[in-house]
Motif scaffolding. Structure first.
Motif, mmCIF file in Angstrom:
data_model
loop_
_atom_site.group_PDB
_atom_site.id
_atom_site.type_symbol
_atom_site.label_atom_id
_atom_site.label_comp_id
_atom_site.label_asym_id
_atom_site.label_seq_id
_atom_site.Cartn_x
_atom_site.Cartn_y
_atom_site.Cartn_z
ATOM 1 N N LYS A 194 32.087 32.555 40.377
ATOM 2 C CA LYS A 194 32.773 32.702 39.094
ATOM 3 C C LYS A 194 31.788 32.557 37.943
ATOM 4 O O LYS A 194 31.819 33.330 36.978
ATOM 5 C CB LYS A 194 33.874 31.644 38.982
ATOM 6 N N ARG A 198 30.736 35.400 35.208
ATOM 7 C CA ARG A 198 30.873 35.187 33.762
ATOM 8 C C ARG A 198 29.542 35.412 33.051
ATOM 9 O O ARG A 198 29.470 35.922 31.938
ATOM 10 C CB ARG A 198 31.399 33.790 33.479
ATOM 11 N N ASN A 422 43.578 35.335 34.279
ATOM 12 C CA ASN A 422 42.497 34.437 33.875
ATOM 13 C C ASN A 422 42.492 34.154 32.384
ATOM 14 O O ASN A 422 41.535 33.595 31.855
ATOM 15 C CB ASN A 422 41.148 35.012 34.319
ATOM 16 N N THR A 482 38.299 33.839 42.071
ATOM 17 C CA THR A 482 39.755 33.894 41.956
ATOM 18 C C THR A 482 40.238 35.332 42.080
ATOM 19 O O THR A 482 39.575 36.267 41.632
ATOM 20 C CB THR A 482 40.241 33.319 40.607
ATOM 21 N N SER A 526 37.065 24.235 37.642
ATOM 22 C CA SER A 526 37.102 25.102 36.455
ATOM 23 C C SER A 526 35.736 25.279 35.818
ATOM 24 O O SER A 526 35.560 26.143 34.948
ATOM 25 C CB SER A 526 38.080 24.536 35.415
ATOM 26 N N SER A 529 34.037 28.534 34.217
ATOM 27 C CA SER A 529 35.102 29.454 33.809
ATOM 28 C C SER A 529 35.508 29.175 32.372
ATOM 29 O O SER A 529 35.283 28.088 31.848
ATOM 30 C CB SER A 529 36.339 29.287 34.705
ATOM 31 N N GLU A 530 36.128 30.180 31.751
ATOM 32 C CA GLU A 530 36.701 30.009 30.417
ATOM 33 C C GLU A 530 38.045 30.727 30.386
ATOM 34 O O GLU A 530 38.231 31.741 31.068
ATOM 35 C CB GLU A 530 35.788 30.606 29.333
ATOM 36 N N ARG A 558 37.015 24.313 28.352
ATOM 37 C CA ARG A 558 37.293 25.549 29.095
ATOM 38 C C ARG A 558 38.122 26.494 28.236
ATOM 39 O O ARG A 558 38.252 27.677 28.544
ATOM 40 C CB ARG A 558 38.063 25.273 30.389
#
Length: 593
Positions: A194, A198, A422, A482, A526, A529-530, A558
């Motif tokens: 992830k 990103r 997301n 995800t 998490s 991730s954002e 996040r």
């Protein structure tokens, strides 16, 4: 026969040496809590099992299973009043030796790099010719300072909070380096799939005033997980790339470095040749790795003050900044140049996403600084446009938030559905209990089922959002990725993911044996991730050991635009007051070894 249920006591009892047992017990316990070693001069509270312990290092110096210099093959190492397991001592030693090798190698290259840097001044000026309004609270151009540092050094650390431009700075560093050496070989990596995806997305979205050919090179870069970069060996803790078979790269850039544990960090550095530039990115205030070690944070804290430069280096940096208001101030000049990491660590201090005066920026700073008056202001006023505190754990607020999942469920286009999924996330501090991950996911599923938005008729039901909990190298999918369950054109249920280039991929769910529902996820998961909106659910009870300011800060940051926090005042203030401190020898050994 008496059964011992305490795993740390079982470990200690294995060594039939009375004086060693209590030390072995405490060391085992500390490692399970993420520490690398046991600080023998900082022992305060001793568990019941250790009541007969003689504190200090002296009792261990004659124990045959304890090596005193780290070069032996004994299971324990006693070094500078710290007790290690041999394996962790070797990891820490490898980590430090590799960094020192980077630092030593770059010395011979510095003069040439300074000359080359000045030849490309026009490009650098164009890259940093910003039209942004000068922020009076953080006017200095730290991005340029970080870029100059990354070009000159073989080893650079760039830290900064969300929105401070770490990826933008990396893109500009690469633009400079590609301009210097068009055939440059670049490797980009992150601890999770992830985080790598990103990083790729951020680089694709970065627009620079450079030639099309150079822009295309930046667009085509494909970050990977560290495991994939090093080429892991199946059913083995070792990698194909190591000291004997280093990575074929001129530059290695690693994002989300705070998530890397000591074992992986040591193996990563071991696989990078000393002539290669290594740039580590991360947020020093974020959570440390799940496994032992907080090495990125240790590096950032190895010096008392960040962003210090010699007078000459400061003058060089400022010579590339045309707007004097953006100059690095003379207060950043240091005459103490003895620390090995001097001029190798830059903190980006201006957030382009958040302001420090309100909202998520102000709230996250208050958390990490344990600023009680500001935290109480958020708790009691409740009128901030980006932060909502809910001490009552309101069912209405919870249901209003999770109703947002309707958007991705009703979206027909799978790629767009993934993006919408997301866009928001519920984050939990713990897995068990009423406010834990499992209960929250079940509650969300029931709510959406009752609204007839999902139909839970199988393990992999349609529109189930999933997160992978292990790596699937054969499918090029990784722990933390995800996806959603959707029918394909043949009405076969598939698990759909987006790869690092934004392309869709589908895998039969039966191949993904280790996956969890991800309407809610843990704060730990998490990282990297954002989301546009985040709902943070903290346990309703105090004295939960896992609750720290780093955990809460990570959760809150996040969110890009809105964060809701369900927490009592007591729990929030207790979390902000508790900071993670993991024992290691990094800071001391940098200057003492």
């Amino acid at each position: 026969m008496h059964t011992i249920n305490d795993v740390h006591q079982q470990f200690a009892e294995y060594f039939n040496i009375p004086v060693l047992k209590p030390y072995a017990y405490l060391l085992s316990k500390k490692i399970s809590e993420g520490h690398i070693c046991l600080h023998l001069d900082k022992l305060t509270e001793l568990p019941d099992y250790c009541t007969n312990m003689i504190t200090g290092s002296e009792p261990l110096q004659a124990v045959p299973l304890v090596a005193l210099n780290g070069s032996d093959k004994e299971p324990f190492v006693l070094y500078q009043d710290r007790l290690y397991l041999q394996r962790f001592f070797r990891y820490e030693t490898t980590f430090l030796k590799r960094i020192h090798l980077f630092l030593e190698t770059e010395k011979a290259l510095l003069a040439n790099r300074l000359a080359i840097l000045n030849k490309h001044k026009e490009l650098i000026l164009s890259l940093f010719d910003s039209n942004d309004v000068v922020d009076d609270n953080a006017p200095a151009d730290w991005q340029l300072a970080a870029a100059i540092t990354g070009v000159l050094n073989n080893f650079t650390i760039i830290t900064g909070g969300p929105g401070t431009g770490k990826t933008t700075t990396v893109a500009k560093i690469l633009a400079i380096l590609y301009n210097i050496a068009p055939s440059l070989k670049v490797a980009l990596a992150a601890p999770t799939g992830k985080a790598a995806a990103r990083m790729a997305e951020s680089l694709r979205n970065t627009r620079l005033p450079v030639a099309d050919e150079l822009s295309e090179k930046l667009q085509n870069l494909s970050p990977s997980t560290i495991h994939r970069l090093l080429k892991s060996k199946k059913d083995s803790p070792y990698f194909h790339h190591n000291a004997e078979n280093p990575l074929n790269a001129d530059v290695v850039i690693v994002d989300e470095s705070s998530m890397i544990d000591i074992a992986l960090f040591a193996k990563l550095l071991d696989a990078i040749g000393p002539d290669t530039r290594l740039i580590l990115l991360g947020d020093k205030d974020q959570l440390a790795s799940v496994e032992a070690g907080s090495l990125f944070g240790d590096l950032c804290q190895a010096q008392d003050t960040l962003n210090l430069f010699s007078a000459d280096r400061l003058a060089l940096i400022n010579s590339f900044i045309t707007d004097q208001r953006r100059h690095i101030p003379d207060s950043q000049i240091s005459t103490d140049t003895t620390h090995p990491l001097f001029q190798h660590l830059v903190e980006l201090r201006r957030s382009h996403r958040f302001t420090g005066h309100k909202g998520i920026g102000k709230f996250s700073k208050a958390i990490i600084r344990n600023d009680i008056p500001v935290l109480e202001e958020f708790l009691h006023t409740g009128n901030d446009e980006q932060v909502v505190i809910d001490p009552d754990y309101s069912k209405e607020l919870f249901e209003q938030f999770v109703s947002g999942y309707e958007d991705f469920i009703k979206e027909k286009d799978i790629r767009e559905a993934l993006h919408k999924m997301n866009g928001l996330r519920v984050l939990c501090a713990v897995r068990e209990g009423e406010q834990g991950l499992y209960a929250i996911n079940r509650t969300i599923e029931k709510y959406l089922h009752d609204k007839r938005l999902i139909k839970i008729n199988a393990e992999f039901y349609e529109n189930r959002p999933i997160i992978l909990t292990r790596n699937y190298y054969e499918h090029n999918l990784f722990n933390g990725d995800t996806g959603i369950i959707r029918m394909d054109e043949n009405n076969v249920l598939m698990a759909w993911f987006e790869d690092g280039t934004g392309e869709l991929k589908a895998v039969l769910p039966g191949y993904l044996t280790e996956a969890e529902t991800v309407f809610a996820m843990t704060i730990h998961k998490s990282q990297g991730s954002e989301f546009n909106k985040v709902l943070v659910v903290l346990p309703a009870v105090t004295n939960v050991a896992i609750l720290t300011r780093e955990l809460l800060y990570t959760a809150v940051t996040r969110a890009r635009t809105m964060v809701y926090v369900q927490s009592s005042e007591a729990v929030m203030l207790q979390a902000a007051a508790h900071s993670v401190e993991r024992a290691s020898g990094i800071a001391n050994r940098f200057v003492e070894d």
